[in-house]
Design a protein around this motif. Structure first.
Motif, PDB file in Angstrom:
ATOM      1  N   ILE A 122      56.612  38.745  40.837  1.00  0.00           N
ATOM      2  CA  ILE A 122      56.553  39.555  41.716  1.00  0.00           C
ATOM      3  C   ILE A 122      55.269  40.417  41.954  1.00  0.00           C
ATOM      4  O   ILE A 122      55.065  40.788  43.029  1.00  0.00           O
ATOM      5  N   SER A 123      54.590  40.637  40.403  1.00  0.00           N
ATOM      6  CA  SER A 123      53.511  41.565  40.504  1.00  0.00           C
ATOM      7  C   SER A 123      52.787  41.050  39.136  1.00  0.00           C
ATOM      8  O   SER A 123      53.621  40.721  38.209  1.00  0.00           O
ATOM      9  N   MET A 124      51.281  41.159  39.091  1.00  0.00           N
ATOM     10  CA  MET A 124      50.652  40.776  38.118  1.00  0.00           C
ATOM     11  C   MET A 124      49.617  41.803  38.103  1.00  0.00           C
ATOM     12  O   MET A 124      48.928  42.442  38.961  1.00  0.00           O
ATOM     13  N   ALA A 125      49.400  42.456  36.955  1.00  0.00           N
ATOM     14  CA  ALA A 125      48.173  43.409  36.511  1.00  0.00           C
ATOM     15  C   ALA A 125      47.417  43.139  35.593  1.00  0.00           C
ATOM     16  O   ALA A 125      47.877  42.831  34.491  1.00  0.00           O
ATOM     17  N   THR A 126      46.280  43.134  35.634  1.00  0.00           N
ATOM     18  CA  THR A 126      45.124  42.697  34.656  1.00  0.00           C
ATOM     19  C   THR A 126      44.521  43.890  33.924  1.00  0.00           C
ATOM     20  O   THR A 126      44.131  44.642  34.807  1.00  0.00           O
ATOM     21  N   TYR A 127      44.593  43.578  32.662  1.00  0.00           N
ATOM     22  CA  TYR A 127      43.728  44.564  31.923  1.00  0.00           C
ATOM     23  C   TYR A 127      42.927  43.841  31.083  1.00  0.00           C
ATOM     24  O   TYR A 127      43.024  42.801  30.643  1.00  0.00           O
ATOM     25  N   LEU A 128      41.566  44.602  31.036  1.00  0.00           N
ATOM     26  CA  LEU A 128      40.299  43.828  30.444  1.00  0.00           C
ATOM     27  C   LEU A 128      39.613  44.742  29.459  1.00  0.00           C
ATOM     28  O   LEU A 128      39.966  45.894  29.574  1.00  0.00           O
ATOM     29  N   SER A 129      39.033  44.002  28.562  1.00  0.00           N
ATOM     30  CA  SER A 129      38.397  44.740  27.300  1.00  0.00           C
ATOM     31  C   SER A 129      36.858  45.015  27.844  1.00  0.00           C
ATOM     32  O   SER A 129      36.542  45.986  27.279  1.00  0.00           O
ATOM     33  N   ASP A 130      36.504  44.546  28.873  1.00  0.00           N
ATOM     34  CA  ASP A 130      35.037  45.036  29.307  1.00  0.00           C
ATOM     35  C   ASP A 130      34.879  44.593  30.864  1.00  0.00           C
ATOM     36  O   ASP A 130      34.591  43.707  31.461  1.00  0.00           O
ATOM     37  N   VAL A 131      35.294  45.686  31.546  1.00  0.00           N
ATOM     38  CA  VAL A 131      35.205  45.600  33.109  1.00  0.00           C
ATOM     39  C   VAL A 131      33.600  45.259  33.491  1.00  0.00           C
ATOM     40  O   VAL A 131      33.584  44.600  34.551  1.00  0.00           O
ATOM     41  N   ALA A 132      32.701  46.057  33.040  1.00  0.00           N
ATOM     42  CA  ALA A 132      31.498  45.967  33.375  1.00  0.00           C
ATOM     43  C   ALA A 132      31.072  44.537  33.365  1.00  0.00           C
ATOM     44  O   ALA A 132      30.060  44.010  34.060  1.00  0.00           O
ATOM     45  N   SER A 133      31.427  43.697  32.482  1.00  0.00           N
ATOM     46  CA  SER A 133      31.183  42.280  32.160  1.00  0.00           C
ATOM     47  C   SER A 133      31.487  41.381  33.180  1.00  0.00           C
ATOM     48  O   SER A 133      31.056  40.673  33.832  1.00  0.00           O
ATOM     49  N   ILE A 134      32.697  41.785  33.779  1.00  0.00           N
ATOM     50  CA  ILE A 134      33.283  41.020  35.075  1.00  0.00           C
ATOM     51  C   ILE A 134      32.470  41.197  36.408  1.00  0.00           C
ATOM     52  O   ILE A 134      32.350  40.529  37.141  1.00  0.00           O
ATOM     53  N   ASN A 135      32.392  42.617  36.451  1.00  0.00           N
ATOM     54  CA  ASN A 135      31.334  42.969  37.339  1.00  0.00           C
ATOM     55  C   ASN A 135      30.070  42.336  37.685  1.00  0.00           C
ATOM     56  O   ASN A 135      29.690  42.033  38.857  1.00  0.00           O
ATOM     57  N   ALA A 136      29.528  42.131  36.412  1.00  0.00           N
ATOM     58  CA  ALA A 136      28.314  41.312  36.582  1.00  0.00           C
ATOM     59  C   ALA A 136      28.356  39.907  36.700  1.00  0.00           C
ATOM     60  O   ALA A 136      27.645  39.277  37.054  1.00  0.00           O
ATOM     61  N   PHE A 137      29.260  39.562  36.212  1.00  0.00           N
ATOM     62  CA  PHE A 137      29.504  38.050  35.911  1.00  0.00           C
ATOM     63  C   PHE A 137      30.258  37.416  37.277  1.00  0.00           C
ATOM     64  O   PHE A 137      29.570  36.477  37.789  1.00  0.00           O
ATOM     65  N   PHE A 138      31.119  38.006  38.166  1.00  0.00           N
ATOM     66  CA  PHE A 138      31.885  37.362  39.418  1.00  0.00           C
ATOM     67  C   PHE A 138      31.029  38.318  40.468  1.00  0.00           C
ATOM     68  O   PHE A 138      31.326  39.246  41.016  1.00  0.00           O
ATOM     69  N   ILE A 139      29.860  37.432  40.902  1.00  0.00           N
ATOM     70  CA  ILE A 139      29.203  37.957  42.035  1.00  0.00           C
ATOM     71  C   ILE A 139      29.196  36.980  43.250  1.00  0.00           C
ATOM     72  O   ILE A 139      29.304  35.703  42.994  1.00  0.00           O
ATOM     73  N   ASP A 140      28.742  37.378  44.216  1.00  0.00           N
ATOM     74  CA  ASP A 140      28.568  36.249  45.422  1.00  0.00           C
ATOM     75  C   ASP A 140      27.168  35.211  45.222  1.00  0.00           C
ATOM     76  O   ASP A 140      26.345  35.579  44.258  1.00  0.00           O
ATOM     77  N   GLY A 141      27.259  34.280  45.897  1.00  0.00           N
ATOM     78  CA  GLY A 141      26.189  33.478  45.885  1.00  0.00           C
ATOM     79  C   GLY A 141      26.484  32.441  44.706  1.00  0.00           C
ATOM     80  O   GLY A 141      25.431  31.648  44.455  1.00  0.00           O
ATOM     81  N   ILE A 142      27.185  32.423  43.883  1.00  0.00           N
ATOM     82  CA  ILE A 142      27.732  31.265  43.043  1.00  0.00           C
ATOM     83  C   ILE A 142      28.520  30.035  43.840  1.00  0.00           C
ATOM     84  O   ILE A 142      29.263  30.005  44.496  1.00  0.00           O
TER      85      ILE A 142
END
Length: 140
Positions: A120-140
Motif C-alpha cells: 500500500i506504500s513504498m518509501a525509498t531511502y538512498l545513500s547518495d541523493v545527489a547522485s540520482i539527481n545527476a543520473f536521472f535527467i530528461d533527454g535519455i
C-alpha cells in the motif's frame, strides 16, 4: 519468526516475503501485470531528490511507470537483504548503472507497508541523493 496471523489482521512473514520477492522479480523481468497484481490501486511510492523519477508516485500505474523508468536508465538491482517489520518489509538493495561518464552506485532501502495482501506504500531511502539527481535527467 512469527508466521501466524492471529490478531489485527497483520501480514504474515510468508506474505511479506512473497510480496517482496514478487516485486523484485517483476521489476527484474519487466512483468508489469504481475507487479500491478501485488500493488494496491491507490498505493504510493516516495522517492527523495529532484530527479525526473523523484517525488510521489500515486497509484499502481504511476508506481509501475517509475519502475519502468528505473529500467529505462539501465539500473541493476542487487538484493542484499529483506528486513521484516510489523506491518511490512524493507528491501535492502545495491543499485548500479552507468551512462556516458555517469556512474550510479547506490545503497537503497525500500520500505514497503502491506495491507490486505497488497503493497500500500513504498518509501525509498538512498545513500547518495545527489547522485540520482545527476543520473536521472530528461533527454535519455
Amino acid at each position: 519468526m512469527k508466521t501466524s496471523n492471529q490478531n489485527n489482521n497483520l501480514p504474515t512473514d510468508e506474505e511479506k516475503l512473497y510480496l517482496a520477492t514478487t516485486f523484485l522479480t517483476a521489476l527484474r523481468d519487466n512483468e508489469w501485470d504481475t507487479m500491478r497484481a501485488i500493488i494496491a490501486p491507490d498505493a504510493v511510492w516516495k522517492l527523495p531528490g529532484t530527479s525526473i523519477l523523484s517525488g510521489l508516485a500515486e497509484g499502481a500505474d504511476a508506481i509501475i511507470r517509475r519502475a519502468q523508468g528505473l529500467k529505462h536508465f539501465g539500473v541493476k538491482f542487487q538484493l542484499k537483504d529483506i528486513l521484516y517489520g510489523l506491518h511490512g518489509v524493507t528491501l535492502s538493495l545495491h543499485n548500479t548503472a552507468t551512462r556516458d561518464n555517469l556512474i550510479l552506485d547506490e545503497q537503497v532501502a525500500i520500505v514497503c507497508e502491506i495491507n490486505d495482501g497488497k503493497i500500500i506504500s513504498m518509501a525509498t531511502y538512498l545513500s547518495d541523493v545527489a547522485s540520482i539527481n545527476a543520473f536521472f535527467i530528461d533527454g535519455i
